[in-house]
Design an enzyme around this catalytic site. Structure first.
Site, PDB file in Angstrom:
ATOM      1  N   ARG A  17       0.825  -1.209   0.000  1.00  0.00           N
ATOM      2  CA  ARG A  17       0.000   0.000   0.000  1.00  0.00           C
ATOM      3  C   ARG A  17       0.863   1.264   0.000  1.00  0.00           C
ATOM      4  O   ARG A  17       0.511   2.285   0.593  1.00  0.00           O
ATOM      5  CB  ARG A  17      -0.962   0.029   1.203  1.00  0.00           C
ATOM      6  CG  ARG A  17      -1.885  -1.137   1.294  1.00  0.00           C
ATOM      7  CD  ARG A  17      -2.842  -1.257   0.115  1.00  0.00           C
ATOM      8  NE  ARG A  17      -3.713  -2.403   0.293  1.00  0.00           N
ATOM      9  CZ  ARG A  17      -3.431  -3.632  -0.121  1.00  0.00           C
ATOM     10  NH1 ARG A  17      -2.287  -3.872  -0.760  1.00  0.00           N
ATOM     11  NH2 ARG A  17      -4.272  -4.626   0.081  1.00  0.00           N
ATOM     12  N   SER A  67     -11.557  -1.317   2.832  1.00  0.00           N
ATOM     13  CA  SER A  67     -10.662  -1.582   3.967  1.00  0.00           C
ATOM     14  C   SER A  67     -10.125  -0.264   4.519  1.00  0.00           C
ATOM     15  O   SER A  67      -9.461   0.483   3.805  1.00  0.00           O
ATOM     16  CB  SER A  67      -9.508  -2.478   3.523  1.00  0.00           C
ATOM     17  OG  SER A  67      -9.999  -3.723   3.083  1.00  0.00           O
ATOM     18  N   GLU A 106      -5.501   3.068   6.052  1.00  0.00           N
ATOM     19  CA  GLU A 106      -5.172   3.031   4.624  1.00  0.00           C
ATOM     20  C   GLU A 106      -5.832   4.204   3.904  1.00  0.00           C
ATOM     21  O   GLU A 106      -5.353   4.663   2.886  1.00  0.00           O
ATOM     22  CB  GLU A 106      -5.667   1.696   4.044  1.00  0.00           C
ATOM     23  CG  GLU A 106      -5.408   1.505   2.578  1.00  0.00           C
ATOM     24  CD  GLU A 106      -5.885   0.155   2.086  1.00  0.00           C
ATOM     25  OE1 GLU A 106      -6.195   0.041   0.882  1.00  0.00           O
ATOM     26  OE2 GLU A 106      -5.962  -0.793   2.879  1.00  0.00           O
TER      27      GLU A 106
END
Length: 333
Positions: A159, A233, A329
């Site tokens: 990520r 998420s 995130e």
């Protein structure tokens, strides 16, 4: 103020002073003087990884350039797709499979657009965008020059890319080229892909089969943003040292985990959140999804700050119980 309600999947109605949405290279080039003078400047995609906590006191840029172009094939094994930054990423996955180009199947139904995929290094079920990104076309905001950035220059990690760090706010991405295989090799080890296929008696799945299973799994676990606002998420899965992993495994023998290398393991943040009792619970008008603890949702009328408050409460509990700091995130603005 210009409303950003349709530009964030959490369904939070904050605004910005100015919204720019170039739909072609000609429009983007014409807007560059305005972009160069904008302060502050926020570059967004579809808003599927964005949490607004207030009005943005500047210019928001959404590059809405479309188009999927099949490039000249490198050889008999690989072909490339050059895609506009505003293309829906999942539609590119569907296009690739329908044209017998493979490598993106496990990334099916990840929300968002092509440009953001190269920034976030999106991933799921053992695959990441970096595995198929060949190069990125962008404009350097300071100089106005058009540049080509190769995959290796982005320093991709979990990520992570330089676009989120040292390159933040430096480039406007307008196209991404994906390098895809002409030969399908299924990747079935993550999640329950192999198990679902086995239940179906499918021992030789096609790419379309894998895509269908991934979509079914995601839809069963994740809420529809049109029904319950969310950004998918919310937290990244932490990667911990071998020492920390073995310490936790001794306490939680059934703890799920994924080996990164000889010294590191990835532990699902959703599992830790669930162990802390947050799955399905709410704090004010923000809550944790009942089927997937990694997802924070807008129960109806939640403010961005309410989601942040929930995020902070969860992080504190996970840190207290497991000694691990989980990080969002989602881009919180």
């Amino acid at each position: 103020m210009v409303s950003l309600l349709r530009h964030n999947t959490f369904g939070i109605d904050h605004g910005c002073r100015q919204l720019l949405e170039p739909a072609s290279m000609e429009e983007l080039r014409a807007m560059m003087p305005v972009i160069q003078q904008a302060s502050p400047l926020l570059i967004i995609g579809a808003g599927s990884n964005l949490l607004l906590t207030q009005d943005f006191p500047g210019t928001v840029l959404h590059v809405n350039i479309k188009g999927i172009e099949m490039c000249e094939c490198e050889d008999e094994d690989y072909c490339c797709l050059r895609c506009g930054a505003g293309e829906v990423f999942d539609e590119v996955v569907e296009y690739a499979i329908s044209h017998q180009l493979y490598g993106m199947e496990n990334l099916s139904l990840i929300p968002g657009e092509v440009g953001a995929s190269a920034v976030q290094n999106i991933g799921a079920y053992g695959k990441e965008a970096k595995d198929v990104i060949k190069s990125i076309e962008a404009i350097d905001i300071a100089s106005g020059q058009e540049v080509m950035i190769e995959n290796e220059e982005c320093h991709y990690g979990y990520r992570y890319s330089r676009f989120k760090d040292e390159w933040r706010g430096q480039y406007v991405i307008h196209h991404v080229t994906f390098r895809l295989s002409r030969h399908f090799t299924p990747s079935l080890e993550y999640g329950n892909i192999r198990g679902v296929l086995a239940e179906q008696g499918n021992t030789k799945p096609t790419a379309a089969d894998v895509r269908r299973v991934v979509i079914d799994i995601r839809r069963a676990k994740l809420p529809d943003p049109e029904v319950e606002g969310n950004a998918g998420s919310f937290f990244m899965n932490p990667i911990v040292s071998r020492e920390k992993f073995e310490e936790l495994l001794a306490q939680y023998p059934s703890m799920p985990h994924y080996k990164i290398d000889a010294e590191h393991e990835k532990i699902p943040a959703g599992w830790m959140i669930e162990q802390c009792g947050w799955k399905g619970k709410s704090l004010g008008r923000a809550g944790v999804h009942a089927n997937q603890a990694l997802v924070l949702v807008n129960r109806g009328g939640a403010t961005g700050q309410e989601v942040v408050n929930l995020c902070n409460a969860i992080r504190a509990d996970v840190l207290s119980r497991f000694g691990i700091e989980i990080k969002p995130e989602v881009n919180i603005v």
